[in-house]
Design an enzyme around this catalytic site. Structure first.
Site, short mmCIF file in Angstrom:
data_model
loop_
_atom_site.label_atom_id
_atom_site.label_comp_id
_atom_site.label_asym_id
_atom_site.label_seq_id
_atom_site.Cartn_x
_atom_site.Cartn_y
_atom_site.Cartn_z
N CYS A 104 13.23 -26.65 -51.35
CA CYS A 104 13.72 -27.66 -50.40
C CYS A 104 15.12 -27.98 -50.60
CB CYS A 104 12.94 -28.91 -50.17
SG CYS A 104 11.30 -28.39 -49.13
N HIS A 136 8.76 -26.91 -45.95
CA HIS A 136 8.03 -26.82 -47.18
C HIS A 136 6.61 -26.47 -46.85
CE1 HIS A 136 7.21 -27.99 -51.34
NE2 HIS A 136 5.98 -28.71 -50.60
N HIS A 187 6.67 -24.07 -53.51
CA HIS A 187 7.22 -24.01 -52.28
C HIS A 187 7.10 -22.34 -51.76
CE1 HIS A 187 10.51 -24.78 -48.91
NE2 HIS A 187 10.31 -23.49 -48.78
N HIS A 245 7.06 -18.66 -51.53
CA HIS A 245 8.34 -17.57 -51.72
C HIS A 245 7.59 -16.28 -51.89
CE1 HIS A 245 7.64 -19.46 -55.73
NE2 HIS A 245 7.86 -18.36 -56.14
N HIS A 269 8.46 -12.65 -53.38
CA HIS A 269 9.56 -11.99 -53.97
C HIS A 269 9.69 -10.56 -53.36
CE1 HIS A 269 9.24 -14.49 -58.02
NE2 HIS A 269 8.09 -15.04 -57.35
P1 AMP Z 1 6.95 -18.28 -58.96
O1 AMP Z 1 6.66 -17.94 -60.48
O2 AMP Z 1 6.50 -17.10 -58.23
O3 AMP Z 1 7.05 -19.70 -58.74
O4 AMP Z 1 8.42 -17.90 -59.00
C1 AMP Z 1 9.68 -18.68 -58.91
C2 AMP Z 1 10.86 -17.95 -59.07
O5 AMP Z 1 12.01 -18.77 -58.67
C3 AMP Z 1 11.29 -17.34 -60.31
O6 AMP Z 1 11.40 -15.89 -60.43
C4 AMP Z 1 12.54 -17.92 -60.86
O7 AMP Z 1 13.42 -17.14 -61.54
C5 AMP Z 1 13.05 -18.20 -59.63
N1 AMP Z 1 14.07 -19.23 -59.40
C6 AMP Z 1 13.87 -20.61 -60.00
N2 AMP Z 1 14.95 -21.54 -59.76
C7 AMP Z 1 15.84 -20.88 -59.17
C8 AMP Z 1 17.07 -21.09 -58.28
N3 AMP Z 1 17.55 -22.29 -58.69
N4 AMP Z 1 17.63 -20.24 -57.61
C9 AMP Z 1 17.02 -19.05 -57.51
N5 AMP Z 1 15.87 -18.54 -58.17
C10 AMP Z 1 15.23 -19.57 -58.85
ZN ZN Z 2 9.94 -27.20 -50.57
#
Ligand code: AMP
Ligand code: ZN
Length: 119
Positions: free
Chosen positions: A10, A49, A104, A106, A108
């Site tokens: 967020c 969110h 949050h 996401h 990949h």
């Molecule tokens: P997950 O384990 O699926 O929750 O993955 C979280 C992902 O967010 C990881 O691959 C991190 O490298 C990535 N991540 C964490 N902080 C940041 C950030 N500030 N900018 C971009 N990616 C991030």
């Molecule tokens: Zn969020």
């Protein structure tokens, strides 16, 4: 739009934490993962969110559909080679057993020529 002031993604949506943007519209943001596993590794998030896929509801159907259709376009844009020689991988961690770290939702997107660091 729901937002959580303590949530890392967020804060990225709000511009309080910088990101390397790949794509943005009124409800979706995509940005490069800070710790990439593969030559191409970016994350697609809803701006709202939503903690994980476990909280998805019927009202999110169009949003999730739009993210699925956007993924192949952004993957090519970011350097994934075309299908079938190239391609890309999508994955979404949900909850502790999946090792979800950022709560949050996401998606990949990883791709590019192998070897990859992981995956
Ligand atoms: P997950 O384990 O699926 O929750 O993955 C979280 C992902 O967010 C990881 O691959 C991190 O490298 C990535 N991540 C964490 N902080 C940041 C950030 N500030 N900018 C971009 N990616 C991030
Ligand atoms: Zn969020």
């Amino acid at each position: 739009m729901s937002t959580d002031p303590d949530c890392l993604f967020c804060k990225i949506v709000a511009g309080k934490i910088p990101s390397r943007k790949v794509y943005e519209d009124d409800e979706i943001l995509a940005f490069h993962d800070i710790n990439p596993w593969a030559p191409v590794h970016f994350l697609m998030i809803p701006k709202a969110h939503i903690p994980s896929m476990a909280q998805l509801a019927p009202e999110h159907e169009a949003l999730m559909g739009r993210m699925m259709l956007l993924a192949p376009r952004l993957a090519l844009q970011e350097g994934c080679r075309p299908y079938p020689e190239g391609g890309f991988r999508l994955f979404t961690n949900t909850g502790a057993d999946s090792r979800q770290e950022v709560h949050h939702l996401h998606i990949h997107v990883t791709g590019g020529p192998r070897p990859w660091l992981r995956g």
